[in-house]
Design a protein around this motif. Structure first.
Motif, PDB file in Angstrom:
ATOM      1  N   ARG A  15      15.006  27.606  55.415  1.00 18.77           N
ATOM      2  CA  ARG A  15      15.269  26.196  55.725  1.00 18.77           C
ATOM      3  C   ARG A  15      16.503  25.701  54.982  1.00 18.77           C
ATOM      4  O   ARG A  15      17.355  25.021  55.555  1.00 18.77           O
ATOM      5  CB  ARG A  15      14.046  25.340  55.362  1.00 18.77           C
ATOM      6  CG  ARG A  15      12.879  25.574  56.288  1.00 18.77           C
ATOM      7  CD  ARG A  15      11.546  24.976  55.861  1.00 18.77           C
ATOM      8  NE  ARG A  15      11.586  23.830  54.996  1.00 18.77           N
ATOM      9  CZ  ARG A  15      10.601  23.517  54.154  1.00 18.77           C
ATOM     10  NH1 ARG A  15       9.514  24.269  54.066  1.00 18.77           N
ATOM     11  NH2 ARG A  15      10.696  22.442  53.402  1.00 18.77           N
ATOM     12  N   TRP A  23      24.810  21.000  57.588  1.00 19.64           N
ATOM     13  CA  TRP A  23      25.170  19.827  56.780  1.00 19.64           C
ATOM     14  C   TRP A  23      26.639  19.916  56.352  1.00 19.64           C
ATOM     15  O   TRP A  23      27.382  18.929  56.444  1.00 19.64           O
ATOM     16  CB  TRP A  23      24.260  19.733  55.563  1.00 19.64           C
ATOM     17  CG  TRP A  23      24.553  18.534  54.722  1.00 19.64           C
ATOM     18  CD1 TRP A  23      25.362  18.475  53.629  1.00 19.64           C
ATOM     19  CD2 TRP A  23      24.075  17.207  54.927  1.00 19.64           C
ATOM     20  NE1 TRP A  23      25.403  17.195  53.131  1.00 19.64           N
ATOM     21  CE2 TRP A  23      24.623  16.397  53.906  1.00 19.64           C
ATOM     22  CE3 TRP A  23      23.224  16.625  55.868  1.00 19.64           C
ATOM     23  CZ2 TRP A  23      24.341  15.036  53.809  1.00 19.64           C
ATOM     24  CZ3 TRP A  23      22.948  15.270  55.763  1.00 19.64           C
ATOM     25  CH2 TRP A  23      23.504  14.497  54.749  1.00 19.64           C
ATOM     26  N   SER A  64      21.175  15.029  60.943  1.00 29.60           N
ATOM     27  CA  SER A  64      19.733  14.767  61.002  1.00 29.60           C
ATOM     28  C   SER A  64      18.868  16.018  60.901  1.00 29.60           C
ATOM     29  O   SER A  64      17.871  16.031  60.169  1.00 29.60           O
ATOM     30  CB  SER A  64      19.392  13.992  62.273  1.00 29.60           C
ATOM     31  OG  SER A  64      19.804  14.705  63.425  1.00 29.60           O
ATOM     32  N   VAL A  67      18.243  17.503  57.348  1.00 26.11           N
ATOM     33  CA  VAL A  67      17.322  16.687  56.548  1.00 26.11           C
ATOM     34  C   VAL A  67      15.878  17.019  56.924  1.00 26.11           C
ATOM     35  O   VAL A  67      15.017  17.196  56.058  1.00 26.11           O
ATOM     36  CB  VAL A  67      17.620  15.183  56.726  1.00 26.11           C
ATOM     37  CG1 VAL A  67      16.553  14.333  56.061  1.00 26.11           C
ATOM     38  CG2 VAL A  67      19.003  14.847  56.192  1.00 26.11           C
ATOM     39  N   LEU A  68      15.624  17.128  58.228  1.00 29.37           N
ATOM     40  CA  LEU A  68      14.276  17.494  58.676  1.00 29.37           C
ATOM     41  C   LEU A  68      13.883  18.873  58.160  1.00 29.37           C
ATOM     42  O   LEU A  68      12.743  19.075  57.716  1.00 29.37           O
ATOM     43  CB  LEU A  68      14.193  17.442  60.207  1.00 29.37           C
ATOM     44  CG  LEU A  68      14.336  16.061  60.838  1.00 29.37           C
ATOM     45  CD1 LEU A  68      14.313  16.158  62.352  1.00 29.37           C
ATOM     46  CD2 LEU A  68      13.262  15.109  60.325  1.00 29.37           C
ATOM     47  N   LEU A  70      14.965  20.403  55.441  1.00 30.02           N
ATOM     48  CA  LEU A  70      14.726  20.345  53.996  1.00 30.02           C
ATOM     49  C   LEU A  70      13.383  19.691  53.673  1.00 30.02           C
ATOM     50  O   LEU A  70      12.683  20.130  52.761  1.00 30.02           O
ATOM     51  CB  LEU A  70      15.858  19.612  53.290  1.00 30.02           C
ATOM     52  CG  LEU A  70      17.182  20.361  53.241  1.00 30.02           C
ATOM     53  CD1 LEU A  70      18.253  19.501  52.605  1.00 30.02           C
ATOM     54  CD2 LEU A  70      17.050  21.681  52.501  1.00 30.02           C
ATOM     55  N   LEU A  71      13.040  18.648  54.409  1.00 31.31           N
ATOM     56  CA  LEU A  71      11.763  17.979  54.193  1.00 31.31           C
ATOM     57  C   LEU A  71      10.588  18.791  54.745  1.00 31.31           C
ATOM     58  O   LEU A  71       9.445  18.544  54.373  1.00 31.31           O
ATOM     59  CB  LEU A  71      11.775  16.596  54.849  1.00 31.31           C
ATOM     60  CG  LEU A  71      12.725  15.569  54.266  1.00 31.31           C
ATOM     61  CD1 LEU A  71      12.725  14.308  55.128  1.00 31.31           C
ATOM     62  CD2 LEU A  71      12.347  15.239  52.824  1.00 31.31           C
ATOM     63  N   GLY A  72      10.902  19.703  55.630  1.00 33.58           N
ATOM     64  CA  GLY A  72       9.832  20.433  56.294  1.00 33.58           C
ATOM     65  C   GLY A  72       9.100  19.553  57.285  1.00 33.58           C
ATOM     66  O   GLY A  72       7.899  19.662  57.479  1.00 33.58           O
ATOM     67  N   LEU A  73       9.833  18.671  57.932  1.00 33.35           N
ATOM     68  CA  LEU A  73       9.267  17.718  58.881  1.00 33.35           C
ATOM     69  C   LEU A  73       9.831  17.983  60.278  1.00 33.35           C
ATOM     70  O   LEU A  73      11.042  17.911  60.479  1.00 33.35           O
ATOM     71  CB  LEU A  73       9.596  16.283  58.447  1.00 33.35           C
ATOM     72  CG  LEU A  73       9.073  15.166  59.334  1.00 33.35           C
ATOM     73  CD1 LEU A  73       7.544  15.171  59.371  1.00 33.35           C
ATOM     74  CD2 LEU A  73       9.588  13.820  58.838  1.00 33.35           C
ATOM     75  N   SER A 120       5.647  21.960  52.892  1.00 32.58           N
ATOM     76  CA  SER A 120       6.392  21.150  53.857  1.00 32.58           C
ATOM     77  C   SER A 120       5.584  19.914  54.222  1.00 32.58           C
ATOM     78  O   SER A 120       4.360  19.883  54.060  1.00 32.58           O
ATOM     79  CB  SER A 120       6.665  21.964  55.125  1.00 32.58           C
ATOM     80  OG  SER A 120       5.444  22.246  55.801  1.00 32.58           O
ATOM     81  N   LEU A 121       6.275  18.922  54.738  1.00 35.48           N
ATOM     82  CA  LEU A 121       5.582  17.745  55.258  1.00 35.48           C
ATOM     83  C   LEU A 121       4.796  18.088  56.519  1.00 35.48           C
ATOM     84  O   LEU A 121       3.726  17.520  56.752  1.00 35.48           O
ATOM     85  CB  LEU A 121       6.582  16.617  55.528  1.00 35.48           C
ATOM     86  CG  LEU A 121       7.168  15.950  54.290  1.00 35.48           C
ATOM     87  CD1 LEU A 121       8.213  14.919  54.673  1.00 35.48           C
ATOM     88  CD2 LEU A 121       6.078  15.326  53.429  1.00 35.48           C
ATOM     89  N   ASP A 122       5.303  19.010  57.314  1.00 37.22           N
ATOM     90  CA  ASP A 122       4.561  19.447  58.500  1.00 37.22           C
ATOM     91  C   ASP A 122       3.169  19.928  58.106  1.00 37.22           C
ATOM     92  O   ASP A 122       2.170  19.560  58.722  1.00 37.22           O
ATOM     93  CB  ASP A 122       5.291  20.583  59.223  1.00 37.22           C
ATOM     94  CG  ASP A 122       6.470  20.111  60.056  1.00 37.22           C
ATOM     95  OD1 ASP A 122       6.626  18.890  60.255  1.00 37.22           O
ATOM     96  OD2 ASP A 122       7.243  20.978  60.515  1.00 37.22           O
TER      97      ASP A 122
END
Length: 139
Positions: A15, A23, A64, A67-68, A70-73, A120-122
């Motif tokens: 990721r 980026w 965008s 960022v997703l 890195l957040l794991g979203l 991750s946020l996922d």
């Protein structure tokens, strides 16, 4: 023994690596927007999209989706979008750069197929969602 390495430990550098590539590309474009527009007008020349639209779309994706990642979203959809972008770059812009693009594609395919991993946020959302009581049931 190496087969016991948890997937989440492998997913984090995947990721991070892919996010960094896209980026940095966005930062380069934003550092000199006029030069970026010139590249889209003269060198990139994507079919069906006017250069200004293509440039804005590319930078929006490059800002965008990392960022997703890195957040794991939304890692799977983000990986799919970046895989599509990588395909466009390979097919229409720099077909001779396939050794680089196949590396990006390989990392993105792993993320698309396996997801973000447990860190991750996922994963957090999936855990919370599966523990939520079903509405309309019970006493």
């Amino acid at each position: 023994m190496l087969e016991r390495v948890p997937y989440w430990l492998l997913a984090i550098p995947l990721r991070l690596a892919v996010a960094t590539v896209f980026w940095n590309s966005a930062m380069t474009k934003l550092a000199n927007w006029d030069a970026a527009l010139q590249l889209f007008r003269e060198e990139y020349r994507l079919p069906l999209l006017p250069p200004d639209v293509a440039a804005h779309l590319a930078v929006s994706i490059e800002l965008s989706m990392p960022v997703l990642l890195l957040l794991g979203l939304g890692v799977r959809p983000a990986a799919l979008v970046l895989l599509g972008m990588t395909s466009v770059i390979e097919i229409f812009v720099y077909p001779q750069a396939w050794p680089t693009h196949i590396q990006w594609a390989a990392m993105l395919l792993v993320l698309l197929c396996r997801g973000a991993g447990a860190v991750s946020l996922d994963h957090l959302i999936r855990q919370r969602w599966s523990k939520a009581p079903a509405s309309g049931q019970g006493g």
